[in-house]
Design a protein around this motif. Structure first.
Motif, PDB file in Angstrom:
ATOM      1  N   ALA B  53       0.822  -1.215   0.000  1.00  0.00           N
ATOM      2  CA  ALA B  53       0.000   0.000   0.000  1.00  0.00           C
ATOM      3  C   ALA B  53       0.857   1.267   0.000  1.00  0.00           C
ATOM      4  O   ALA B  53       0.406   2.320  -0.431  1.00  0.00           O
ATOM      5  N   PHE B  55       2.604   2.455   2.893  1.00  0.00           N
ATOM      6  CA  PHE B  55       2.748   3.118   4.194  1.00  0.00           C
ATOM      7  C   PHE B  55       4.100   2.823   4.830  1.00  0.00           C
ATOM      8  O   PHE B  55       4.548   3.526   5.717  1.00  0.00           O
ATOM      9  N   PRO B  75       1.619   6.633  -1.258  1.00  0.00           N
ATOM     10  CA  PRO B  75       0.388   5.819  -1.275  1.00  0.00           C
ATOM     11  C   PRO B  75      -0.695   6.405  -2.178  1.00  0.00           C
ATOM     12  O   PRO B  75      -1.383   5.660  -2.873  1.00  0.00           O
ATOM     13  N   HIS B  76      -0.835   7.756  -2.180  1.00  0.00           N
ATOM     14  CA  HIS B  76      -1.959   8.322  -2.927  1.00  0.00           C
ATOM     15  C   HIS B  76      -1.755   8.255  -4.434  1.00  0.00           C
ATOM     16  O   HIS B  76      -2.661   8.557  -5.203  1.00  0.00           O
ATOM     17  N   MET B  80      -4.532   2.096  -5.449  1.00  0.00           N
ATOM     18  CA  MET B  80      -4.930   0.832  -4.844  1.00  0.00           C
ATOM     19  C   MET B  80      -6.053   1.119  -3.860  1.00  0.00           C
ATOM     20  O   MET B  80      -5.978   2.055  -3.083  1.00  0.00           O
ATOM     21  N   MET B  82      -8.107   0.162  -0.488  1.00  0.00           N
ATOM     22  CA  MET B  82      -7.778  -0.639   0.690  1.00  0.00           C
ATOM     23  C   MET B  82      -8.979  -0.704   1.624  1.00  0.00           C
ATOM     24  O   MET B  82      -9.672   0.291   1.838  1.00  0.00           O
ATOM     25  N   PHE B  84     -10.022  -1.772   5.550  1.00  0.00           N
ATOM     26  CA  PHE B  84      -9.397  -2.013   6.842  1.00  0.00           C
ATOM     27  C   PHE B  84     -10.330  -2.807   7.751  1.00  0.00           C
ATOM     28  O   PHE B  84     -11.547  -2.815   7.572  1.00  0.00           O
TER      29      PHE B  84
END
Lengths: 263, 352
Positions: B53, B55, B75-76, B80, B82, B84
Motif C-alpha cells: 500500500a 505506508f 500511497p496516494h 490501490m 484498501m 481495513f
C-alpha cells in the motif's frame, strides 16, 4: 448493609460538592451586599458594588487587556501547538521521546522560578510591560497543555482513517485538511479554551511582567485586595467565575465536554 | 509461457529497529488473482500489505506493479483500494460522501461522480443509506460502504486487511461470499490478509502461508490443505494428526513407514529408507472398519457431537488420533473398541 453504604457514598459525594460550591455561593451572596466591608450575612443589599466595578477604570482596563491577551494566547497556542503535536505523534525522528518529556517541563517548574527567568530574559529584550511580553510568558504556561491535549486527540484518532484517505488518492495535505482537521475539532476547541482560561487567570508570571502602563485583571485584583477588602472583591470573583463558566458552556454547547477532554 | 506477474515482491526484507519482521520474501501475484496472506499475528503478513500500500518502505528488495517499481511511490499515487478491519470510514461525512471521496480526489465531474457513487452503493446493496452517517450503520453495512469506497474508482489492486475480523460469524460468511462474487464479476486483483484459515481456503485462488516473516508455502487452497510444504502449514491450515515415524523401505507401489507406536503403515510418496518423518493425516480421512490398507485397532477415548459430524478421539498403535466421522457413526460410545483405517494416498509425509 449495601443500602447503608450507598447512603454513605451519597453523603460523601454531597459533602465534597458542598466543600467545592459553598464558598462560591457565599461569594455570590456577598457580591450583592450593600455594606462597606466584607461580612456574612450582609446587613443590607444592593448592586452598588457591581456598578462600582463596572465604573472602575483600572479594573475595566485590566479586563480589556486580559481578554485581548487571552484571545491571542489561545490562537497562538493552537497555531504553534498543533504542528508540534502532529510531529510528536505522527512523525518518526531522533529525540522524539526526549522532546515529548521536555515539552511538559514548564508544568513541573515552580512558576515563581519561571517568572524570574522570564523577567531576566525579557528585561534586556524590552518585553517587560508589553503585550508581546505577556503573551509570550503566558504561552510558556499554555503551550504544554495545548500540545498535550492535541497530542492525545491526535493519538486517539489513529492512523487507519488517514491511511484510507491516502489510498483513495488524497495527498498528505488534502488528508490533513479534509480528514484529520475536521475530526480534531473537539481537541482544538478544548485546547484553545484551556489556553484562554489559563491566560485569563494567570497571575504569577504576570506579576513579574506588568508595569504601570500595562496590567492584567488578576494583577489588578491582587493589588486591590492587598489594600482593602470590600464586597467589590466578591463582585470581581463572580465576574471571573462567569467568564470561565461561559467558556465551559461554550465547549459543552459546541462539542460536548467529555468529547473535548476525553474520558 | 506464464504471464508477467502484476504485483511482484522480490527479496523483500523489513526491519523495525533491530527486529526483522520480514526476511528475504518473494511473492508474485497475477492480474485478476485473489491471493490470501495467511498466518498468525506477527508473522509479517500485514507488514507486507502496508508495504504494497505504500505506508512502509521495504528495508531491502523491491515491489513492482505492472512492471514499474513502486517502492518510492507515495500511497496516494498507487491507485490501490484498501479495506481495513475497523472500516476506517470518514465519520464526518455521509455514506455517499465517503464513497465519492476518491472521485473528488480525482477531480471527477459532479454528474459522473454521482452516477458512479450510486452504482457502487447499489452494488453493495446500500442505495437507500446514501445520506446516513457511518455511525448510523451496522458493522456489516459499514464494511460494505468501505468496500464500495475502495472499488468505486476502479483501482488496479484491492488490498484487504482482515476486513471481516470485526463481524460476527454469520455476517462474516455472507461477506466472504459477497467479496468472492465481486472478485469474479469485476475481475479484481485482491490481496487479502487474514489469520482465519477457513476464510483463506474459501475465498482464495492462492494462499501464501506466513510464518515468522517468511512464506512457508504459496499454492492453491487444495494444495495447501492436501500437500502442506511444512509441518507449520499442515498444523496451521485445518486440523491434522501428526504421526512421527521412520521410513522402513520404499518400492514402486509405495513406501512403508514404521510409526513410533509400532504400527507399520503404507504411504504413496517415495522416500529414502531410514529417514525420520512426520505423517500428516487429516481427521476426515479416517474411516471406521477394517476395509483400508492401513488398519489399526483403537479405543474411543472421547466423542463430541458437532451437529453435522462427530469428532472422536481414538487411542491405538498410532498414538492418540482425532477422527472426524459422519453421523452414521452415531452409535459409537466412549470406551468402545473400534477398528479404524485410512488409505495410503490420504497420508502426506513431511520431513520430521
Amino acid at each position: 448493609m449495601t443500602r447503608f453504604l450507598s447512603l454513605l457514598v451519597r453523603a460523601w459525594v454531597f459533602a465534597v460538592f458542598a466543600a467545592i460550591f459553598l464558598p462560591l455561593c457565599l461569594i455570590f451572596v456577598i457580591s450583592f451586599s450593600g455594606d462597606a466591608y466584607l461580612s456574612f450575612p450582609p446587613t443590607s443589599w444592593s448592586t452598588r458594588w457591581y456598578a462600582e466595578v463596572l465604573s472602575n477604570g483600572g479594573f475595566m482596563q485590566g479586563l480589556r487587556n486580559s481578554a485581548i491577551i487571552a484571545v491571542i494566547v489561545a490562537f497562538l497556542s493552537l497555531a504553534l501547538g498543533l504542528p508540534a503535536a502532529y510531529a510528536l505523534v505522527r512523525m518518526e525522528f531522533p529525540g522524539r521521546r526526549t522532546i515529548q518529556t521536555l515539552i511538559l517541563m514548564p508544568l513541573v517548574l515552580p512558576s515563581m522560578m519561571l517568572g524570574l527567568g522570564i523577567l531576566m530574559v525579557f528585561t534586556p529584550a524590552g518585553l517587560v510591560a508589553t503585550f508581546p511580553g505577556l503573551v509570550l510568558a503566558h504561552l510558556v504556561m499554555t503551550l504544554p497543555f495545548s500540545v498535550r491535549i492535541l497530542q492525545t486527540s491526535l493519538a486517539n484518532l489513529g492512523t487507519d482513517v488517514e491511511q484510507a484517505a491516502m489510498t483513495l488518492g488524497a495527498t498528505p495535505v488534502q488528508t490533513f485538511a479534509q480528514i484529520t482537521l475536521p475530526r480534531l475539532v473537539p481537541g482544538i476547541v478544548a485546547s484553545s479554551a484551556i489556553a484562554a482560561i489559563m491566560s485569563f487567570d494567570e497571575i504569577v508570571l504576570s506579576l513579574f511582567l506588568v508595569g504601570p502602563r500595562l496590567t492584567t485583571l488578576p494583577v489588578a485584583i491582587y493589588r486591590y485586595v492587598e489594600d482593602r477588602t470590600d464586597p467589590m472583591v466578591a463582585v470581581l470573583a463572580v465576574l471571573l467565575i462567569v467568564v470561565s463558566l461561559a467558556m465551559v458552556l461554550l465547549i459543552e454547547r459546541t462539542v460536548g465536554f467529555t468529547k473535548a477532554f476525553g474520558k | 509461457m506464464t504471464p508477467a506477474p502484476f504485483i511482484r515482491c522480490d527479496g523483500i526484507a523489513k526491519s523495525f529497529g533491530t527486529t526483522r519482521v520480514i526476511d528475504n520474501l518473494a511473492l508474485d501475484i497475477f492480474k485478476g488473482e485473489f491471493v490470501s496472506l495467511l498466518g498468525p499475528s506477527g508473522s509479517g503478513k500485514t507488514t507486507l500489505l502496508t508495504m504494497i500500500a505504500g505506508f512502509e518502505r521495504p528495508t531491502e528488495g523491491g515491489i513492482w506493479l505492472d512492471g514499474y517499481r513502486i517502492d518510492d511511490l507515495a500511497p496516494h499515487k498507487r491507485n490501490m483500494g484498501m479495506v481495513f478491519q475497523n472500516y476506517a470510514l470518514f465519520p464526518h461525512m455521509t455514506v455517499a460522501q465517503n464513497v465519492g471521496f476518491p472521485l473528488r480526489m480525482r477531480r471527477m465531474g459532479r454528474a459522473d461522480a454521482q452516477a458512479r457513487v450510486a452504482r457502487a452503493l447499489e452494488m453493495v446493496e446500500l442505495g437507500a443509506m446514501a445520506d446516513r452517517r457511518p455511525s448510523q450503520l451496522s458493522g456489516g453495512q459499514q464494511q460494505r460502504v468501505a468496500l464500495a469506497r475502495a472499488l468505486v474508482f476502479e483501482p488496479r489492486v484491492v488490498l484487504m486487511d482482515e476486513p471481516l475480523g470485526a463481524l460476527d460469524k454469520r455476517l462474516r460468511e455472507q461477506m466472504q461470499l459477497d467479496i468472492r462474487d465481486l472478485h469474479r464479476r469485476l475481475g479484481l486483483t485482491i490481496v487479502f490478509v487474514t489469520h482465519d484459515q477457513s476464510e483463506a481456503l474459501t475465498m482464495s485462488d492462492r494462499i501464501a502461508v506466513f510464518n515468522k516473516g517468511r512464506i512457508e508455502q504459496i499454492d492453491t487452497p487444495a494444495a495447501v490443505y492436501d500437500r502442506p510444504a511444512t509441518r507449520f502449514v499442515a498444523e496451521f491450515v485445518g486440523e491434522t494428526n501428526m504421526l512421527s515415524g521412520r521410513v522402513a523401505d520404499t518400492g514402486p507401489d509405495g513406501t512403508a513407514v514404521d510409526l513410533a507406536g509400532g504400527l507399520r503403515i503404507r504411504v504413496r510418496q517415495p522416500l529414502e529408507p531410514g529417514r525420520a518423518v512426520s505423517v500428516c493425516l487429516r481427521p476426515e480421512r479416517l474411516h471406521l472398519g477394517g476395509a483400508g490398507v492401513n488398519v489399526m485397532d483403537c479405543r474411543v477415548t472421547d466423542r463430541v457431537y458437532m451437529g453435522d459430524h462427530l469428532r472422536v478421539a481414538l487411542d491405538g498403535a498410532a498414538g492418540p488420533i482425532i477422527a472426524r466421522l459422519p453421523r452414521s457413526a452415531d452409535t459409537i460410545r466412549e470406551g468402545e473398541a473400534v477398528t479404524a483405517s485410512f488409505a495410503p494416498e490420504d497420508c502426506w509425509v513431511l520431513a520430521a
